[in-house]
Design a protein around this motif. Sequence first.
Motif, mmCIF file in Angstrom:
data_model
loop_
_atom_site.group_PDB
_atom_site.id
_atom_site.type_symbol
_atom_site.label_atom_id
_atom_site.label_comp_id
_atom_site.label_asym_id
_atom_site.label_seq_id
_atom_site.Cartn_x
_atom_site.Cartn_y
_atom_site.Cartn_z
ATOM 1 N N UNK A 179 -16.419 113.937 68.651
ATOM 2 C CA UNK A 179 -17.173 114.855 67.795
ATOM 3 C C UNK A 179 -17.602 114.103 66.545
ATOM 4 N N UNK A 180 -18.776 114.455 66.031
ATOM 5 C CA UNK A 180 -19.246 113.793 64.812
ATOM 6 C C UNK A 180 -20.285 114.673 64.122
ATOM 7 N N UNK A 181 -20.359 114.515 62.793
ATOM 8 C CA UNK A 181 -21.376 115.195 61.999
ATOM 9 C C UNK A 181 -22.733 114.566 62.277
ATOM 10 N N UNK A 182 -23.826 115.215 61.846
ATOM 11 C CA UNK A 182 -25.158 114.701 62.190
ATOM 12 C C UNK A 182 -25.347 113.230 61.824
ATOM 13 N N UNK A 183 -25.869 112.493 62.800
ATOM 14 C CA UNK A 183 -26.171 111.076 62.655
ATOM 15 C C UNK A 183 -27.612 110.838 63.089
ATOM 16 N N UNK A 184 -28.221 109.816 62.505
ATOM 17 C CA UNK A 184 -29.562 109.423 62.927
ATOM 18 C C UNK A 184 -29.485 108.370 64.019
ATOM 19 N N UNK A 185 -30.132 108.631 65.144
ATOM 20 C CA UNK A 185 -30.124 107.688 66.265
ATOM 21 C C UNK A 185 -31.486 106.991 66.334
ATOM 22 N N UNK A 186 -31.564 105.909 65.600
ATOM 23 C CA UNK A 186 -32.788 105.107 65.561
ATOM 24 C C UNK A 186 -32.421 103.649 65.767
ATOM 25 N N UNK A 187 -33.324 102.849 66.361
ATOM 26 C CA UNK A 187 -34.656 103.226 66.849
ATOM 27 C C UNK A 187 -34.568 104.190 68.022
ATOM 28 N N UNK A 188 -35.581 105.036 68.149
ATOM 29 C CA UNK A 188 -35.606 106.007 69.238
ATOM 30 C C UNK A 188 -37.030 106.045 69.795
ATOM 31 N N UNK A 189 -37.360 105.093 70.665
ATOM 32 C CA UNK A 189 -38.733 104.966 71.163
ATOM 33 C C UNK A 189 -39.210 106.233 71.860
#
Length: 316
Positions: A179-189
């Motif tokens: 479980x985790x709090x919101x994360x940004x998953x980039x790069x995201x082609x």
Amino acid sequence: MSGDASDVTFGVMLTAASNDYGLEEAEIPPAVRRLATTAEEVGLDAVVAGDHVAYPEEIPTDYEYSKTGEPPFDTTTPIFDVFQLFAHLAAITEEITLGTNVLSVPYRHPVLLAKNCLSAHALSEGRFELGVAPGWLSSEFEALGIPFEERGTRTDEFLEMFERVREKEVLGFDGEFHSFEPLGFYPNPDEPIPILVGGKSGASIRRTAEYGDGWTTIWDKPEEVREIRERLVRAWSDFDRDGEPQMVVTRPIHVGTDTDLDTDRLFVGEAESIVEEVEQYAEAGATRVNLDFYTTDVDAQAEQLERVGDRVLDAL
């Protein structure tokens, strides 16, 4: 719906990156570079590699893909990380797909695995393909501190998370294992990453229909591919999936009669007989054949790829 042999694509399995070829470590990078670039030059569509982290001393001796039951690797066999391998090959190839076949999902934290996949896809400019399975080497799970009995549900959890990552890019997640709090998953082609799923159990067929674009296997004969496809099509319908599932089979090949191998074996013999056998796979529903070899000699493997390009592909 059966296919046409001319629609079947071809890949090559880079077993030199994880199996015992009798090569010095320094000899392996040139070998995999040569095979990958040769595959692209002769017109193959994909280069795939398997996934292990570290081979333990305790390895089951019922390995079904060798005559003796002994696996073609041990603790001294060099294993190249599949994502670093593909980052390397992405820089020296231009069009060929780079795919895991297959990656053991539970070995990596799902956030790290998602990052690896997205990075490989971006750095290859949309050429990455993710082949997954829960894994089979129980002693490797033990070494990594991951309960072997949880491998299936951990695989499902990652695939559920990764599906959301591709839709939202910024995501929080509350799963059974992670479980985790919101994360940004980039790069995201923008291009979707194709997902192939391995395994023949009911859970594997369900997993393919729920999360995958298709299914992948090793050594299965056409009638076995047809049987799995029939099961998968039913599951595909259960999940209201559009289109048709991809069906990928990996088989060793020897083009030519200059061999002691039984030419009655599938994919052993002259190009004409091999084309007929590709037609059998196409009729069974196969959409791609990944080529492996009966030899660990890199020169012989490269020659086989050239024969495939000159004799088999031209005849389809």
